[in-house]
Design an enzyme around this catalytic site. Structure first.
Site, short mmCIF file in Angstrom:
data_model
loop_
_atom_site.label_atom_id
_atom_site.label_comp_id
_atom_site.label_asym_id
_atom_site.label_seq_id
_atom_site.Cartn_x
_atom_site.Cartn_y
_atom_site.Cartn_z
CB CYS A 143 -0.88 0.09 1.24
SG CYS A 143 -1.94 -1.64 1.32
CB CYS A 146 1.29 1.38 4.70
SG CYS A 146 1.50 0.56 6.08
N GLY A 190 2.16 -6.43 8.89
CA GLY A 190 1.63 -7.56 7.92
C GLY A 190 0.39 -7.79 7.56
CD GLU A 191 -4.08 -8.56 4.70
OE1 GLU A 191 -4.28 -7.45 4.53
OE2 GLU A 191 -4.83 -9.66 5.20
CB SER A 220 -7.64 -4.82 9.93
OG SER A 220 -7.56 -3.86 8.84
CG ASN A 245 -7.44 2.43 2.93
OD1 ASN A 245 -8.12 3.04 3.78
ND2 ASN A 245 -6.56 1.67 3.12
CG ASN A 319 -1.27 8.32 11.36
OD1 ASN A 319 -1.66 9.24 12.11
ND2 ASN A 319 -1.63 7.15 11.69
CB CYS A 362 -3.01 3.55 11.24
SG CYS A 362 -4.19 3.29 12.47
#
Ligand code: SAH
Length: 374
Positions: A143, A146, A190-191, A220, A245, A319, A362
């Protein structure tokens, strides 16, 4: 025990520990004692497990078995009380775990735990704390907003390492569920849905071992659609949050390349099909990026997209971080976005950033040693 089995015991289920004890020539109830020593008392070394006979403890040590609570390498404390932990794993890799104590947000006095809440409020200044855990070392999803994405993915965490983060933080904060009210969010590095089996095993251990109810956990995902269906079929599962998003495929594919694999149509269909429990709501997370996805038009489009899903939206203002090329929108743009969604009938909340000053918020989790390289 055969040699290829891991030497850390954390991560094993009650049944596995029972088999383990029996294979070591112990009565089966030693399995339960080990289970409680690992997940309730959370001992750091086998020597400390005084419920076990000295002989057995010694043989555990001699054969290289240890509980496996990971080591806290560094701790960063924010002005808002948030703590970011840099946690060192057995192979020297590190992940980050975040502790967020929260003030009374209106849930005090909601029934059976009121007494504890009062005690907590008086003694510690929080009623309900949240631990944000990592599921992988780094992340493969890429992403664009991030910081974790910049690391790439190094490896999956084991179930023991996922639960171990919670144990390490509970020990450090001197907190014990279920007396102390603790929430878990699988929203760290991580995912989780790209490490699904270990994630779901960790959930079982946290519920049965650490005694944190599944209703206090949220996972999430960036949108790994097949795993959303898998989660819906689990007998024991956290609540689900989906990082949306964007309100259309063009923007979402640009921000989150994973959208090219599972687009918004597939993702929102999975959300619609997700079997919610009574009173449960799904959460859509939406990171607002100035002039990219935060216009009034985007808000209306989002309202249309998720119409009819029993869901709420959490808005997160970006952020910032080194190497992130987007801007944080001004407060009035957040408020405008929220207002439009609420008018469209979608419960919408603005999530306040926690621990921004220590890179704990985040999208800011990235090992400090790497940050120094910027
Ligand atoms: N990989 C999972 C779990 C991480 S959750 C997921 O993507 O859902 C982390 C949340 O923080 C996600 O909702 C993500 O969209 C959001 N996020 C990522 N970078 C951010 C940033 N720079 N500012 C604010 N939120 C961010």
């Amino acid at each position: 025990m055969t040699e290829e089995k891991p030497t850390a015991l954390l991560g094993l289920t009650l049944r596995e520990l029972t088999d383990f004890a029996q294979e070591a020539g112990q009565p089966s109830y030693r399995g339960r004692q080990l289970f409680e020593a690992l997940y309730r008392q959370r001992f750091q070394s086998a020597e400390q497990i005084s419920s076990l006979p000295r002989e057995f403890r010694r043989s555990l040590g001699e054969r290289g078995f240890f509980p496996g609570v990971p080591i806290v390498e560094k701790k960063f404390v924010s002005s808002d009380g948030t703590v970011r932990y840099l946690i060192c794993l057995a192979d020297g890799q590190t992940v980050e775990t975040v502790w967020m104590p929260e003030g009374d947000d209106g849930e005090a006095g909601d029934g059976s735990e009121a007494g504890n809440n009062v005690e907590n409020a008086a003694g510690r200044g929080w009623n309900r704390a949240t631990i944000c855990v990592s599921s992988q070392v780094g992340c493969a999803v890429d992403c664009q907003f991030c910081l974790t994405a910049l690391l790439g993915v190094k490896r999956n965490l084991t179930a023991g390492e996922i639960v171990g983060q919670v144990c390490a933080v509970l020990n450090d904060q001197d907190v014990s569920p279920p007396q102390d009210r603790v929430n878990i969010v699988f929203m760290g590095m991580g995912e989780p849905f790209l490490n699904y089996d270990n994630f779901i095993r960790a959930v079982g251990l946290l519920v049965e071992g650490v005694e944190i109810p599944e209703s206090r956990m949220t996972v999430s995902t960036a949108g790994i659609v097949p795993r959303i269906y898998d989660l819906g079929a689990e007998p024991m599962r956290p609540k689900l949050a989906i990082s949306l998003n964007a309100s259309n495929d063009e923007t979402r594919s640009r921000l989150m390349p994973i959208n090219r694999k599972w687009n918004l149509e597939k993702l929102v269909a999975a959300a619609r099909d997700f079997p919610l429990r009574t009173r449960e709501r799904l959460t859509f997370e939406y990171v607002l990026l100035d002039e990219v996805n935060d216009s009034a038009q985007s808000a209306r489009e989002l309202g249309e997209l998720i119409r009819g899903v029993r869901a709420k939206v959490n808005l997160i203002a970006l952020n910032p971080g080194p190497g992130i090329l987007f801007q944080t929108p001004a407060d009035n743009r957040l408020l405008q976005f929220q207002k439009i969604l609420i008018a469209a009938g979608v419960p919408t909340f603005i999530r306040r950033p926690r621990g921004r000053d220590i890179y704990a918020a985040c999208g800011q989790l990235k090992r400090t040693s790497d940050l120094a390289a910027f």
